[in-house]
Design a protein around this motif. Structure first.
Motif, mmCIF file in Angstrom:
data_model
loop_
_atom_site.group_PDB
_atom_site.id
_atom_site.type_symbol
_atom_site.label_atom_id
_atom_site.label_comp_id
_atom_site.label_asym_id
_atom_site.label_seq_id
_atom_site.Cartn_x
_atom_site.Cartn_y
_atom_site.Cartn_z
ATOM 1 N N VAL A 112 0.601 -1.288 -0.340
ATOM 2 C CA VAL A 112 0.425 0.034 0.036
ATOM 3 C C VAL A 112 0.697 1.262 -0.441
ATOM 4 O O VAL A 112 -0.080 2.419 -0.650
ATOM 5 C CB VAL A 112 -1.022 -0.006 1.385
ATOM 6 C CG1 VAL A 112 -1.856 1.330 1.232
ATOM 7 C CG2 VAL A 112 -1.835 -1.267 0.961
ATOM 8 N N ARG A 113 1.863 1.215 0.937
ATOM 9 C CA ARG A 113 3.052 2.397 0.774
ATOM 10 C C ARG A 113 3.545 3.245 -0.532
ATOM 11 O O ARG A 113 3.207 3.681 -0.904
ATOM 12 C CB ARG A 113 4.068 2.071 1.673
ATOM 13 C CG ARG A 113 5.347 3.095 1.890
ATOM 14 C CD ARG A 113 5.788 2.863 3.098
ATOM 15 N NE ARG A 113 5.751 2.894 4.377
ATOM 16 C CZ ARG A 113 5.744 2.371 5.547
ATOM 17 N NH1 ARG A 113 7.365 2.227 5.196
ATOM 18 N NH2 ARG A 113 5.193 2.227 6.334
ATOM 19 N N SER A 114 4.102 1.690 -1.532
ATOM 20 C CA SER A 114 4.084 1.713 -2.660
ATOM 21 C C SER A 114 3.355 2.782 -3.601
ATOM 22 O O SER A 114 2.959 3.244 -4.224
ATOM 23 C CB SER A 114 5.182 0.315 -3.342
ATOM 24 O OG SER A 114 5.970 0.168 -2.659
ATOM 25 N N GLN A 115 2.061 2.320 -3.692
ATOM 26 C CA GLN A 115 0.703 2.622 -4.254
ATOM 27 C C GLN A 115 0.799 4.427 -3.640
ATOM 28 O O GLN A 115 0.454 4.736 -5.085
ATOM 29 C CB GLN A 115 -0.565 1.803 -3.859
ATOM 30 C CG GLN A 115 -0.460 -0.281 -4.341
ATOM 31 C CD GLN A 115 -1.734 -0.830 -4.166
ATOM 32 O OE1 GLN A 115 -2.445 -0.285 -3.947
ATOM 33 N NE2 GLN A 115 -1.282 -2.254 -4.315
ATOM 34 N N LEU A 116 0.740 4.311 -2.182
ATOM 35 C CA LEU A 116 0.267 5.998 -2.249
ATOM 36 C C LEU A 116 1.053 6.628 -2.717
ATOM 37 O O LEU A 116 1.374 7.807 -3.583
ATOM 38 C CB LEU A 116 0.109 6.134 -1.160
ATOM 39 C CG LEU A 116 -1.203 5.095 -0.260
ATOM 40 C CD1 LEU A 116 -0.572 5.099 1.681
ATOM 41 C CD2 LEU A 116 -2.206 6.037 -0.315
ATOM 42 N N LYS A 117 2.768 6.289 -2.377
ATOM 43 C CA LYS A 117 3.691 7.047 -3.129
ATOM 44 C C LYS A 117 4.012 7.100 -4.879
ATOM 45 O O LYS A 117 4.065 8.433 -5.589
ATOM 46 C CB LYS A 117 4.929 6.623 -3.063
ATOM 47 C CG LYS A 117 5.650 6.074 -1.246
ATOM 48 C CD LYS A 117 6.745 5.778 -1.342
ATOM 49 C CE LYS A 117 7.100 5.925 -0.335
ATOM 50 N NZ LYS A 117 8.945 5.597 0.068
ATOM 51 N N PHE A 118 3.604 5.901 -5.860
ATOM 52 C CA PHE A 118 2.724 6.045 -6.776
ATOM 53 C C PHE A 118 1.457 7.483 -7.342
ATOM 54 O O PHE A 118 1.401 8.291 -7.905
ATOM 55 C CB PHE A 118 2.206 4.876 -7.472
ATOM 56 C CG PHE A 118 1.893 5.032 -9.471
ATOM 57 C CD1 PHE A 118 2.807 5.239 -10.002
ATOM 58 C CD2 PHE A 118 0.638 4.524 -8.935
ATOM 59 C CE1 PHE A 118 2.814 5.262 -11.487
ATOM 60 C CE2 PHE A 118 0.144 5.028 -10.652
ATOM 61 C CZ PHE A 118 1.575 5.064 -11.597
#
Length: 258
Positions: A112-118
């Motif tokens: 989820v953290r990588s998705q939010l950063k994207f």
């Protein structure tokens, strides 16, 4: 042989009970005749304020006398209850802090953290694109030299002028920061393991008398790092939700409102 000798298992096994008793008495002679007592019962809570609080509650129920044994029992019950709560909340916190990233039996399904950063990067690029389009429109409006006095054109020119002034101020601030950093020089990392030095009048005074003040460098010491379990409000809320006595209590609803 007599009947007693036949039924005596010790004599059949060749064990002399008199010799064994004498041997035991000789070995533990210092313990024979001693009296063992339990240690003094120390209450967990202060007895006098707790007794007053119990009396205030008991008077409402028509009870006028509360013996000291009741105060001690309630104090021990509070200690046992607090120990149980701390143990359970500590287990909950340890489960929350446990990481499965390096476990070979688990594989990561979503991040989820990588998705939010994207998504944040997409929003940043979209905002940058809109800013560039607005900047181009303002620059075109500032360069246009139409003889007709259009109020919208005048507003765009004024906005373009303000944007150029803002960009110029940002460039000046950036140049000033770079100049200040170049004048200060490279930053030195602070040594945390070395003992602290007190600087007085440009001379260093060591924390211990054996070291030379301001001259010698202290050798770094490796201290064992103690693992700290930090319990937060979410852990207590999860614990209260699992307990039958506290799952519908007013304390739980007050904690959820915080």
């Amino acid at each position: 042989r007599d009947e007693d000798d036949i039924n005596d298992v010790a004599s059949m096994a060749g064990v002399n009970l008199n010799e064994e008793s004498a041997r035991i008495m000789a070995t533990n002679s210092d313990l024979v005749g001693t009296q063992i007592q339990s240690c003094k019962d120390e209450p967990f809570l202060a007895a006098i304020p707790l007794h007053k609080r119990i009396l205030e509650t008991a008077k409402k129920l028509g009870i006028t006398d509360v013996p000291a044994e009741v105060v001690t029992f309630i104090s021990h019950a509070t200690q046992n209850r607090l120990r149980t709560v701390i143990e359970k909340v500590t287990v909950i916190t340890q489960h929350r802090m446990e990481s499965y990233k390096d476990d070979e039996w688990y594989e990561q399904a979503t991040d989820v953290r990588s998705q939010l950063k994207f998504f944040e990067q997409l929003e940043r690029l979209e905002k940058q694109r809109k800013d560039e389009q607005e900047r181009e429109i303002l620059l075109k409006a500032a360069k246009s030299r139409s003889r007709q006095e259009d109020p919208e054109q005048a507003r765009l020119k004024q906005k373009a002028k303000e944007m150029q002034q803002q960009e110029l101020a940002q460039m000046r601030q950036r140049d000033a920061n770079l100049t200040a950093l170049a004048a200060i020089g490279p930053r030195k990392k602070r040594k945390l393991d070395a003992p602290a030095l007190l600087t007085i009048g440009g001379e260093g005074v060591g924390g211990c008398g054996g070291s030379q003040a301001g001259l010698g460098t202290a050798s770094p010491r490796q201290y064992p790092r103690q693992k700290i379990t930090r319990v937060n409000l979410r852990d207590f809320i999860f614990y209260m939700e699992q307990e039958r006595e506290m799952s519908h209590s007013l304390l739980l609803y007050r904690a959820l409102l915080k």
